[in-house]
Design an enzyme around this catalytic site. Structure first.
Site, PDB file in Angstrom:
ATOM      1  N   TYR A  64       0.839  -1.197   0.000  1.00  0.00           N
ATOM      2  CA  TYR A  64       0.000   0.000   0.000  1.00  0.00           C
ATOM      3  C   TYR A  64       0.873   1.245   0.000  1.00  0.00           C
ATOM      4  CZ  TYR A  64      -3.993   2.992   1.015  1.00  0.00           C
ATOM      5  OH  TYR A  64      -4.986   3.946   0.932  1.00  0.00           O
ATOM      6  N   SER A  65       0.490   2.250  -0.799  1.00  0.00           N
ATOM      7  CA  SER A  65       1.183   3.536  -0.879  1.00  0.00           C
ATOM      8  C   SER A  65       2.614   3.321  -1.392  1.00  0.00           C
ATOM      9  CB  SER A  65       1.132   4.234   0.482  1.00  0.00           C
ATOM     10  OG  SER A  65       1.555   5.573   0.390  1.00  0.00           O
ATOM     11  N   ALA A  66       3.643   3.690  -0.620  1.00  0.00           N
ATOM     12  CA  ALA A  66       5.015   3.427  -1.063  1.00  0.00           C
ATOM     13  C   ALA A  66       5.240   1.942  -1.259  1.00  0.00           C
ATOM     14  CB  ALA A  66       6.015   3.979  -0.047  1.00  0.00           C
TER      15      ALA A  66
END
Length: 311
Positions: A146-148
């Site tokens: 998730y995200s980075a």
């Protein structure tokens, strides 16, 4: 009308506060280990479900910035419940504060965007070491984040398509932040093949917004069609609108992208009343366990395929 809207918004904020508080789930047995190669050392948590590990699938999950579950024994990480239910081994690598003070995976640095280098080599090294140690099913190895962690998942999907059968780059970014699929095919090289991909993108994400999510979806569909022409539709073949779960006021839309052969190459899930931090909670905490189950159903349905072939 205005009072009704304000009341609904207040209810949503109250729910969001509960969601982000990280209500604890059942404590799972998780071991903390470390892996070292020429690119450095990263520690990781490992959860092995009950029973013999040999022959089980492996899921590797990458956290977002400032978001590692490290207490030092993680609690409330509900993907461990899903691992027990569905029978897969779960690894959770941790970013080193010395590598990034905000604990982000360094997906945007050139030294971490190629096969055999930097953080991708460490994550792939953790993966292969676990496969060898526990005699896991090499055809059912998966990566998500998730995200980075989602952006890093995209990088490893492009650079290690011979290791991961399917990926889940959630709230991430396209490979090399470019829109076309050819950069993925170039990174895959002779290993190029369609990559089954699960996306999750909250509607009000203020960091990885919905436009970025759509660009990521389009890039992977383009790459799939370059690897196996005609395998990946550009528009959904089916659309669902679902409730997240009892007492959870976040509806979902789920787009399905199935190939002419009947293989589902992509899902694009959008929690409608949510932003970036709530999305992170939905893929890690009990409130979002139905999303996590659906994520793993999608991934586990896929096996590693030879180059230039879709599932």
């Amino acid at each position: 009308m205005r009072v009704t809207v304000l009341r609904l918004f207040a209810v949503f904020l109250l729910f969001a506060a509960c969601l982000l508080s990280g209500a604890p789930g059942a404590q799972a047995q998780i071991d903390k280990r470390c892996f070292t190669n020429g690119a450095g050392t990263r520690c990781y948590y490992l959860h092995v479900p009950p029973g013999a590990a040999a022959g089980k699938p492996l899921m590797v999950y990458l956290h977002g910035c400032d978001d590692p579950i490290d207490h030092p024994q993680p609690t409330g990480f509900s993907l461990t419940r899903v691992a027990d239910e569905m029978g897969f081994v779960l690894a959770y690598p941790l970013q080193d504060p010395a590598a990034n003070k905000e604990l982000c995976w360094n997906w945007d640095k050139p030294g971490n965007q190629r096969r055999g280098e930097g953080e991708p080599s460490i994550i792939a090294g953790i993966t292969t070491a676990l496969i060898d140690e526990f005699h896991l099913d090499r055809s059912r190895v998966y990566l998500g984040g998730y995200s980075a962690g989602g952006a890093t998942t995209t990088i490893l999907g492009a650079t290690y398509p011979d290791l991961y059968a399917a990926i889940a780059p959630m709230a991430g970014a396209p490979y090399l932040t470019q829109p076309d699929g050819q950069v993925i095919i170039d990174a895959m090289g002779p290993r190029a093949r369609p990559m089954p991909t699960y996306f999750l993108q909250t509607l009000f994400d203020e960091i990885s917004n919905i436009v970025i999510g759509r660009a990521n979806l389009a890039q992977w569909r383009a790459a799939d069609n370059l690897a196996d022409p005609g395998s990946a539709p550009s528009i959904p073949t089916d659309l669902q609108v679902l409730a997240l779960g009892p007492g959870v006021p976040i509806p979902l839309t789920i787009e399905h992208y199935a190939s002419p052969r009947g293989c589902e190459l992509a899902q694009f899930t959008t929690p409608l009343l949510a932003e970036h931090a709530i999305g992170a909670a939905l893929v890690q905490q009990d409130h979002g366990i139905e999303i996590q189950r659906n994520l793993m159903r999608f991934l586990l349905a896929h096996h590693l395929t030879p180059p230039n072939q879709s599932c």
